[in-house]
Write a protein that holds these residues in place. Structure first.
Motif, PDB file in Angstrom:
ATOM      1  N   TYR A  39      14.653-106.426  66.013  1.00 16.75           N
ATOM      2  CA  TYR A  39      14.676-105.062  65.103  1.00 16.75           C
ATOM      3  C   TYR A  39      15.317-104.208  65.140  1.00 16.75           C
ATOM      4  O   TYR A  39      15.826-103.234  63.843  1.00 16.75           O
ATOM      5  CB  TYR A  39      13.123-105.014  64.281  1.00 16.75           C
ATOM      6  N   SER A  40      15.936-103.954  65.877  1.00 12.80           N
ATOM      7  CA  SER A  40      17.146-102.429  66.265  1.00 12.80           C
ATOM      8  C   SER A  40      18.467-102.709  66.370  1.00 12.80           C
ATOM      9  O   SER A  40      19.162-101.446  66.125  1.00 12.80           O
ATOM     10  CB  SER A  40      16.478-102.314  68.233  1.00 12.80           C
ATOM     11  N   THR A  41      18.588-103.622  65.503  1.00 16.26           N
ATOM     12  CA  THR A  41      20.031-104.224  65.956  1.00 16.26           C
ATOM     13  C   THR A  41      20.843-103.657  63.875  1.00 16.26           C
ATOM     14  O   THR A  41      19.924-104.045  63.407  1.00 16.26           O
ATOM     15  CB  THR A  41      20.222-105.520  66.129  1.00 16.26           C
ATOM     16  N   TYR A  63      10.603 -99.107  64.732  1.00 19.76           N
ATOM     17  CA  TYR A  63      10.947 -99.799  66.175  1.00 19.76           C
ATOM     18  C   TYR A  63      12.452-100.290  66.652  1.00 19.76           C
ATOM     19  O   TYR A  63      12.052 -99.375  68.309  1.00 19.76           O
ATOM     20  CB  TYR A  63      11.389-101.193  65.755  1.00 19.76           C
ATOM     21  N   ARG A  64      13.163 -99.045  66.096  1.00 22.50           N
ATOM     22  CA  ARG A  64      14.420 -97.801  66.220  1.00 22.50           C
ATOM     23  C   ARG A  64      14.169 -97.227  67.801  1.00 22.50           C
ATOM     24  O   ARG A  64      14.874 -96.571  68.618  1.00 22.50           O
ATOM     25  CB  ARG A  64      15.583 -97.885  65.935  1.00 22.50           C
ATOM     26  N   VAL A  65      13.196 -95.725  66.937  1.00 17.84           N
ATOM     27  CA  VAL A  65      11.862 -95.183  68.216  1.00 17.84           C
ATOM     28  C   VAL A  65      11.934 -95.907  69.521  1.00 17.84           C
ATOM     29  O   VAL A  65      11.856 -95.217  69.595  1.00 17.84           O
ATOM     30  CB  VAL A  65      11.674 -94.527  66.947  1.00 17.84           C
ATOM     31  N   GLY A  66      11.384 -96.728  69.201  1.00 12.83           N
ATOM     32  CA  GLY A  66      10.900 -96.732  70.668  1.00 12.83           C
ATOM     33  C   GLY A  66      11.392 -97.675  71.734  1.00 12.83           C
ATOM     34  O   GLY A  66      11.177 -97.584  72.690  1.00 12.83           O
ATOM     35  N   SER A  67      12.380 -98.323  71.275  1.00 17.32           N
ATOM     36  CA  SER A  67      13.551 -99.143  71.598  1.00 17.32           C
ATOM     37  C   SER A  67      14.539 -98.717  72.576  1.00 17.32           C
ATOM     38  O   SER A  67      15.373 -98.268  73.395  1.00 17.32           O
ATOM     39  CB  SER A  67      13.911-100.644  71.009  1.00 17.32           C
ATOM     40  N   GLY A 102      13.996 -95.337  73.601  1.00 14.28           N
ATOM     41  CA  GLY A 102      13.649 -94.325  73.598  1.00 14.28           C
ATOM     42  C   GLY A 102      13.818 -92.588  73.724  1.00 14.28           C
ATOM     43  O   GLY A 102      13.424 -91.754  74.921  1.00 14.28           O
ATOM     44  N   VAL A 103      13.877 -92.513  71.505  1.00 19.86           N
ATOM     45  CA  VAL A 103      14.408 -91.762  72.363  1.00 19.86           C
ATOM     46  C   VAL A 103      13.877 -90.264  71.943  1.00 19.86           C
ATOM     47  O   VAL A 103      13.809 -89.092  72.053  1.00 19.86           O
ATOM     48  CB  VAL A 103      15.471 -91.383  70.392  1.00 19.86           C
ATOM     49  N   THR A 104      12.177 -90.579  72.082  1.00 20.63           N
ATOM     50  CA  THR A 104      11.457 -89.794  71.942  1.00 20.63           C
ATOM     51  C   THR A 104      10.118 -89.890  73.307  1.00 20.63           C
ATOM     52  O   THR A 104       9.553 -89.183  73.481  1.00 20.63           O
ATOM     53  CB  THR A 104      10.171 -89.682  71.305  1.00 20.63           C
ATOM     54  N   ALA A 105      10.412 -90.611  74.087  1.00 20.50           N
ATOM     55  CA  ALA A 105       9.735 -90.909  75.635  1.00 20.50           C
ATOM     56  C   ALA A 105       9.517 -89.727  76.511  1.00 20.50           C
ATOM     57  O   ALA A 105       8.790 -89.377  76.258  1.00 20.50           O
ATOM     58  CB  ALA A 105      10.152 -91.757  76.487  1.00 20.50           C
ATOM     59  N   GLN A 106      10.452 -88.289  76.646  1.00 20.26           N
ATOM     60  CA  GLN A 106      10.263 -87.745  76.832  1.00 20.26           C
ATOM     61  C   GLN A 106       8.787 -86.670  76.283  1.00 20.26           C
ATOM     62  O   GLN A 106       7.917 -85.952  76.437  1.00 20.26           O
ATOM     63  CB  GLN A 106      11.303 -86.682  77.424  1.00 20.26           C
ATOM     64  N   GLU A 107       9.296 -86.423  74.921  1.00 16.92           N
ATOM     65  CA  GLU A 107       8.492 -85.788  73.745  1.00 16.92           C
ATOM     66  C   GLU A 107       6.999 -86.073  74.279  1.00 16.92           C
ATOM     67  O   GLU A 107       5.694 -85.523  73.512  1.00 16.92           O
ATOM     68  CB  GLU A 107       9.204 -85.574  72.832  1.00 16.92           C
ATOM     69  N   MET A 108       6.588 -87.679  73.916  1.00 17.96           N
ATOM     70  CA  MET A 108       5.441 -88.062  74.304  1.00 17.96           C
ATOM     71  C   MET A 108       4.818 -87.932  75.935  1.00 17.96           C
ATOM     72  O   MET A 108       3.487 -88.321  75.320  1.00 17.96           O
ATOM     73  CB  MET A 108       5.301 -89.932  73.499  1.00 17.96           C
ATOM     74  N   SER A 109       5.585 -87.857  76.714  1.00 18.79           N
ATOM     75  CA  SER A 109       4.524 -87.780  77.382  1.00 18.79           C
ATOM     76  C   SER A 109       4.074 -86.552  78.081  1.00 18.79           C
ATOM     77  O   SER A 109       3.280 -86.919  79.313  1.00 18.79           O
ATOM     78  CB  SER A 109       6.288 -87.647  78.858  1.00 18.79           C
ATOM     79  N   VAL A 110       3.601 -85.510  77.121  1.00 18.62           N
ATOM     80  CA  VAL A 110       3.150 -84.366  77.285  1.00 18.62           C
ATOM     81  C   VAL A 110       2.008 -84.909  76.898  1.00 18.62           C
ATOM     82  O   VAL A 110       0.707 -83.662  77.335  1.00 18.62           O
ATOM     83  CB  VAL A 110       3.389 -83.527  76.244  1.00 18.62           C
ATOM     84  N   PHE A 111       1.404 -85.787  76.505  1.00 20.96           N
ATOM     85  CA  PHE A 111       0.147 -86.614  76.135  1.00 20.96           C
ATOM     86  C   PHE A 111      -1.008 -87.217  76.899  1.00 20.96           C
ATOM     87  O   PHE A 111      -1.251 -87.648  77.182  1.00 20.96           O
ATOM     88  CB  PHE A 111      -0.032 -87.245  74.971  1.00 20.96           C
ATOM     89  N   ALA A 112       0.368 -87.241  78.396  1.00 23.60           N
ATOM     90  CA  ALA A 112      -0.202 -88.736  79.624  1.00 23.60           C
ATOM     91  C   ALA A 112      -1.670 -88.006  80.019  1.00 23.60           C
ATOM     92  O   ALA A 112      -2.261 -86.776  80.129  1.00 23.60           O
ATOM     93  CB  ALA A 112       1.032 -88.518  80.891  1.00 23.60           C
ATOM     94  N   GLY A 113      -2.795 -89.004  79.860  1.00 25.28           N
ATOM     95  CA  GLY A 113      -3.758 -88.690  80.407  1.00 25.28           C
ATOM     96  C   GLY A 113      -4.851 -88.607  79.374  1.00 25.28           C
ATOM     97  O   GLY A 113      -5.881 -88.534  79.750  1.00 25.28           O
ATOM     98  N   ARG A 114      -4.177 -88.044  77.940  1.00 23.53           N
ATOM     99  CA  ARG A 114      -5.201 -87.857  76.947  1.00 23.53           C
ATOM    100  C   ARG A 114      -5.399 -89.228  76.670  1.00 23.53           C
ATOM    101  O   ARG A 114      -4.838 -90.317  76.835  1.00 23.53           O
ATOM    102  CB  ARG A 114      -4.601 -87.611  75.506  1.00 23.53           C
ATOM    103  N   THR A 115      -7.009 -89.558  76.009  1.00 28.79           N
ATOM    104  CA  THR A 115      -7.793 -90.837  75.438  1.00 28.79           C
ATOM    105  C   THR A 115      -7.821 -90.526  74.124  1.00 28.79           C
ATOM    106  O   THR A 115      -8.226 -89.109  73.665  1.00 28.79           O
ATOM    107  CB  THR A 115      -9.168 -90.580  76.212  1.00 28.79           C
TER     108      THR A 115
END
Length: 377
Positions: free
Chosen positions: A189-191, A295-299, A301-314
């Motif tokens: 789907y990312s192609t 799907y392309r966003v996930g594959s 990694g374009v926002t991985a650093q941005e989302m890491s700010v939520f690490a540990g949240r539930t």
């Protein structure tokens, strides 16, 4: 511009089609159903579809939720259907399709409608992730969350793991080394060729969608899912080909091998031909690229650093998970189904017999029963 979708006259009684301007840069198409007496004061339920679907996918559950006293909103999400204001090209900035912006879309929609909070956000397939993240990011707005057909992984654990491979690892090279070589559908789907190969499918778009929906439904006898032992190429290859494809095939070729017979199509009461025509007409206009960009966003990694700010949240509001018992999607991430129990107010998993991936269409009465029980807890 029209005030309603072109298929508005084919909606069940009690559902109306409308457009909302100025929604985070979008002109958003929304289906709405309200209890007798109108929406004033009624608690709101927000329904978020997945891929390749539309707000129309909720048509079978909306009237019953409205009859139970809820104002029900179901938008065409960014990249889909009658909603406009998003780029349809492959070569485009992916950040508008990133998860936090998809959450922003829903917050902006509620703001434009004057809705301060919702009784529950409900998401199916990729919409399950949006629903879960809505509740993680703005629990004051999204007071409950029901995820469907795709377990919600949630934020990364704390402390952040080292490296950049992610929890699942990269097994794409191992899949290609299998005999026959395989590939994961999200990689496909990312192609750049995925959209034209589905949009211009050799069998025709309508037939392609018929095969795709059939392949992932309880109608296809091969959908007898079980948990995978680990995230390895050998285990992943046990899943049906709509998840782990042959490396030399397109998705159109994949589903062409499992097309239902004329008798099976005629017996498909959950998606008769006239209702399937809504999907084929809408995707015939737009193509699939808007949804594929999620799907392309996930594959990428374009926002991985941005989302890491939520690490540990539930997910700290009451939540539940509903799926078809014949849905392989509940097992495509090993441990994902069981992992939702880590959320403090998780109220349980409900697997509905006689439904595959399209649970709210295949078994709408059972879905409504589960949702109303969850809302009433």
């Amino acid at each position: 511009m029209p005030d309603t979708a072109p298929y508005a006259d084919r909606l069940p009684p009690g559902i109306r089609s409308r457009f909302v301007e100025g929604v985070n840069g979008l002109r958003m198409h929304v289906l709405e159903a309200s209890p007798d007496g109108g929406p004033e004061g009624a608690p709101v339920v927000l329904l978020l579809h997945g891929f390749p679907e539309l707000a129309y996918s909720w048509r079978k559950v909306m009237p019953a939720l409205a009859e139970a006293g809820y104002r029900v909103l179901a938008p065409d999400q960014r990249g889909y259907g009658q909603t406009t204001g998003w780029p349809a090209e492959y070569e485009t900035d992916l950040r508008p399709f990133a998860m936090l912006n998809l959450v922003r879309d829903q917050v902006a929609l509620l703001g434009r409608l004057g809705v301060r909070e919702v009784a529950s956000v409900v998401g199916h397939d990729f919409g399950s992730s949006v629903a879960g993240w809505c509740a993680v990011v703005r629990p004051d707005v999204f007071r409950r969350a029901a995820m469907m057909s795709a377990p919600f992984g949630g934020p990364a654990p704390w402390p952040l793991p080292g490296g950049s491979g992610g929890e699942r690892g990269d097994i794409h090279a191992d899949l290609l080394a299998l005999d026959p070589p395989r590939k994961h559908y999200q990689r496909y789907y990312s192609t750049p060729q995925a959209n034209p190969e589905m949009w211009r499918a050799p069998q025709g778009l309508h037939a392609f969608l018929r095969g795709y929906y059939h392949h992932k439904s309880a109608d296809w006898p091969g959908n007898q899912p079980f948990p995978l032992a680990a995230w390895t190429a050998e285990q992943a290859a046990l899943m049906p080909t709509y998840y782990v494809m042959r490396a030399d095939q397109t998705m159109a070729e994949t589903v062409a091998e499992v097309m239902p017979s004329e008798a099976e199509v005629a017996a498909c009461t959950w998606l008769p031909e006239d209702e399937l025509a809504v999907y084929s007409s809408e995707y015939g206009r737009t193509g699939f690229q808007g949804g594929l960009n999620w799907y392309r966003v996930g594959s990428s990694g374009v926002t991985a650093q941005e989302m890491s700010v939520f690490a540990g949240r539930t997910l700290d509001v009451p939540s539940t998970f509903i799926s078809g018992a014949q849905d392989w999607g509940i097992h495509q991430r090993p441990g994902g189904l069981e992992g939702m129990a880590r959320h403090p107010q998780f109220r349980g998993t409900h697997l509905i017999e006689g439904a595959g991936h399209w649970v709210q269409q295949e078994q709408p009465d059972a879905v409504v029963e589960r949702l109303l029980a969850f809302l009433g807890q």
